[in-house]
Design a protein around this motif. Structure first.
Motif, mmCIF file in Angstrom:
data_model
loop_
_atom_site.group_PDB
_atom_site.id
_atom_site.type_symbol
_atom_site.label_atom_id
_atom_site.label_comp_id
_atom_site.label_asym_id
_atom_site.label_seq_id
_atom_site.Cartn_x
_atom_site.Cartn_y
_atom_site.Cartn_z
ATOM 1 N N SER A 46 -0.069 -0.967 14.595
ATOM 2 C CA SER A 46 -0.565 0.413 14.647
ATOM 3 C C SER A 46 -0.829 1.022 13.273
ATOM 4 C CB SER A 46 0.434 1.301 15.407
ATOM 5 O OG SER A 46 1.678 1.363 14.722
ATOM 6 N N TYR A 47 -0.488 0.324 12.210
ATOM 7 C CA TYR A 47 -0.646 0.897 10.871
ATOM 8 C C TYR A 47 -2.123 0.980 10.490
ATOM 9 C CZ TYR A 47 -0.153 1.465 5.804
ATOM 10 O OH TYR A 47 -0.238 1.919 4.509
ATOM 11 N N PRO A 48 -2.598 2.139 10.034
ATOM 12 C CA PRO A 48 -4.010 2.311 9.670
ATOM 13 C C PRO A 48 -4.285 1.818 8.251
ATOM 14 C CG PRO A 48 -2.875 4.408 9.467
ATOM 15 C CD PRO A 48 -1.851 3.417 9.978
ATOM 16 N N THR A 49 -4.340 0.512 8.077
ATOM 17 C CA THR A 49 -4.446 -0.092 6.750
ATOM 18 C C THR A 49 -5.601 0.484 5.941
ATOM 19 O OG1 THR A 49 -3.505 -2.155 7.608
ATOM 20 C CG2 THR A 49 -4.677 -2.278 5.508
ATOM 21 N N GLU A 50 -6.781 0.495 6.516
ATOM 22 C CA GLU A 50 -7.965 0.940 5.785
ATOM 23 C C GLU A 50 -7.847 2.402 5.371
ATOM 24 O OE1 GLU A 50 -12.840 0.667 6.275
ATOM 25 O OE2 GLU A 50 -11.524 0.154 7.945
ATOM 26 N N LEU B 151 -3.787 -7.458 -2.340
ATOM 27 C CA LEU B 151 -3.588 -7.616 -0.903
ATOM 28 C C LEU B 151 -4.054 -9.008 -0.510
ATOM 29 C CD1 LEU B 151 -5.118 -4.188 0.258
ATOM 30 C CD2 LEU B 151 -2.796 -4.654 -0.603
ATOM 31 N N MET B 152 -3.117 -9.888 -0.166
ATOM 32 C CA MET B 152 -3.445 -11.254 0.233
ATOM 33 C C MET B 152 -3.413 -11.367 1.761
ATOM 34 S SD MET B 152 -1.374 -13.575 -2.566
ATOM 35 C CE MET B 152 0.250 -13.270 -1.824
ATOM 36 N N GLY B 153 -4.511 -11.810 2.346
ATOM 37 C CA GLY B 153 -4.563 -11.956 3.797
ATOM 38 C C GLY B 153 -4.147 -10.704 4.536
ATOM 39 N N PRO B 154 -4.693 -9.530 4.187
ATOM 40 C CA PRO B 154 -4.193 -8.264 4.750
ATOM 41 C C PRO B 154 -4.459 -8.137 6.249
ATOM 42 C CG PRO B 154 -6.232 -7.898 3.526
ATOM 43 C CD PRO B 154 -5.818 -9.313 3.249
ATOM 44 N N VAL B 155 -3.518 -7.502 6.929
ATOM 45 C CA VAL B 155 -3.633 -7.234 8.361
ATOM 46 C C VAL B 155 -3.656 -5.712 8.581
ATOM 47 C CG1 VAL B 155 -2.474 -9.364 9.031
ATOM 48 C CG2 VAL B 155 -1.095 -7.327 8.608
ATOM 49 N N VAL B 156 -4.120 -5.263 9.760
ATOM 50 C CA VAL B 156 -4.551 -6.039 10.906
ATOM 51 C C VAL B 156 -6.071 -5.978 10.968
ATOM 52 C CG1 VAL B 156 -4.482 -6.246 13.409
ATOM 53 C CG2 VAL B 156 -2.418 -5.561 12.194
ATOM 54 N N ASP B 157 -6.718 -7.143 10.946
ATOM 55 C CA ASP B 157 -8.164 -7.239 11.046
ATOM 56 C C ASP B 157 -8.635 -6.469 12.273
ATOM 57 O OD1 ASP B 157 -10.848 -8.212 11.546
ATOM 58 O OD2 ASP B 157 -10.383 -9.958 10.307
ATOM 59 N N SER B 158 -9.725 -5.729 12.106
ATOM 60 C CA SER B 158 -10.231 -4.913 13.210
ATOM 61 C C SER B 158 -10.653 -5.742 14.413
ATOM 62 C CB SER B 158 -11.413 -4.058 12.727
ATOM 63 O OG SER B 158 -12.414 -4.867 12.147
ATOM 64 N N ARG B 159 -10.818 -7.062 14.239
ATOM 65 C CA ARG B 159 -11.124 -7.935 15.382
ATOM 66 C C ARG B 159 -9.883 -8.256 16.201
ATOM 67 N NH1 ARG B 159 -12.992 -13.234 12.886
ATOM 68 N NH2 ARG B 159 -11.132 -12.734 11.668
ATOM 69 N N ILE C 103 0.844 -1.199 0.000
ATOM 70 C CA ILE C 103 0.000 0.000 0.000
ATOM 71 C C ILE C 103 0.876 1.244 0.000
ATOM 72 C CG2 ILE C 103 -1.591 1.395 1.389
ATOM 73 C CD1 ILE C 103 -2.891 -1.260 2.285
ATOM 74 N N GLU C 104 1.873 1.260 0.877
ATOM 75 C CA GLU C 104 2.759 2.432 0.946
ATOM 76 C C GLU C 104 3.593 2.587 -0.313
ATOM 77 O OE1 GLU C 104 2.896 4.990 3.001
ATOM 78 O OE2 GLU C 104 1.175 4.131 4.034
ATOM 79 N N ALA C 105 4.047 1.463 -0.885
ATOM 80 C CA ALA C 105 4.808 1.545 -2.137
ATOM 81 C C ALA C 105 3.942 2.098 -3.257
ATOM 82 C CB ALA C 105 5.349 0.163 -2.507
ATOM 83 N N ALA C 106 2.669 1.708 -3.286
ATOM 84 C CA ALA C 106 1.752 2.210 -4.308
ATOM 85 C C ALA C 106 1.534 3.714 -4.159
ATOM 86 C CB ALA C 106 0.417 1.473 -4.221
ATOM 87 N N LEU C 107 1.438 4.173 -2.927
ATOM 88 C CA LEU C 107 1.268 5.605 -2.687
ATOM 89 C C LEU C 107 2.521 6.384 -3.062
ATOM 90 C CD1 LEU C 107 -0.598 5.432 0.756
ATOM 91 C CD2 LEU C 107 -1.584 6.058 -1.457
#
Length: 251
Positions: free
Chosen positions: A176-180, A120-128, A105-109
């Motif tokens: 702590s990374y805000p993936t979404e 994105l395969m199996g992306p983390v971190v799930d909000s659960r 994601i960061e490389a794309a930005l």
């Protein structure tokens, strides 16, 4: 930044050479925390049969030198974009697994003109799993119940090579990374891909990520867990290639 990583390719893929024109985008495979290119090798082999494909070992992982400080996800994204530019790879599809999804994601930005699609395969971190305990339980159960002996061996032996110090150094960065939030800034088509039995990247979380962008899709690989690309490499490769074909503008 003085960081050292590694780029790998197989027969049929041209060695990365600056200045050499390329007729088609390359697939770039990026691993997650603690591991290396090795658990992506089966997927790499299938993708490389039809398109140039490169795998990365990022600084601190896969036996590469440990950086002298904690690296942020943004640092890794900058490293990926910079390394690909240095290697003359100027058009690509980024494919990241687990924490590798954060990295790409960061490389794309960082390189919006070079990125064609994002996977994105199996992306983390799930909000659960927003604390280390819950994330660790989900990952441990996945390894015990849903993965094969071969995938577990690769992952565990790579953890040993990485070492607990660097793994624990980067773990809070991942958590702590805000993936979404960061994904919402990506302007290219995005495929979110998960194994149907993956509780590290659950269905609701994965669907939400696929809806965070204008051109997002969700695909599930039946019957497998978090390391779907090792367990079902052909099915994963087929899903990625179909997505790339469907979202590539026709000239």
């Amino acid at each position: 930044m003085g960081l050292t990583g590694r780029i790998l390719w197989t027969k049929g893929t041209p060695p990365p050479e600056p200045g050499e024109p390329r007729s088609e985008p390359a697939y770039i495979l990026v691993h997650g925390i603690g591991v290396s290119h090795r658990y992506l090798a089966r997927l790499h082999g299938v993708l490389a049969a039809s398109a140039p494909t490169y795998s990365l070992d990022l600084p601190g992982f896969g036996g590469t030198p440990k950086p002298g400080r904690q690296l942020s996800v943004e640092d890794y994204g900058a490293f990926i974009a910079g390394a690909l530019k240095t290697c003359g790879i100027d058009s690509y599809v980024l494919v990241g697994h687990s924490m590798g999804a954060q990295f790409v994601i960061e490389a794309a930005l960082r390189a919006p003109e070079q990125i064609r699609q994002l996977v994105l395969m199996g992306p983390v971190v799930d909000s659960r799993h927003k604390n280390v305990w819950r994330q660790s339980v989900a990952l441990t159960l996945d390894g015990l119940v849903r993965e094969s002996l071969s995938s577990n061996w690769i992952v565990i032996s790579d953890y040993v090579r990485c070492g607990p110090r660097w793994y624990l150094n980067e773990l809070p960065v991942m958590m702590s990374y805000p993936t979404e939030k960061r994904l919402a800034g990506v302007q290219v088509p995005v495929l979110v891909l998960r194994g149907s039995r993956d509780h590290v990247a659950g269905p609701d979380w994965s669907l939400r990520l696929s809806r965070a962008v204008a051109q997002g899709r969700l695909v599930e690989i039946p019957g497998v867990g978090h390391v779907a690309q090792h367990m079902r490499p052909k099915a994963v490769a087929d899903a990625i290639r179909s997505f790339v074909i469907a979202t590539t503008p026709h000239r």
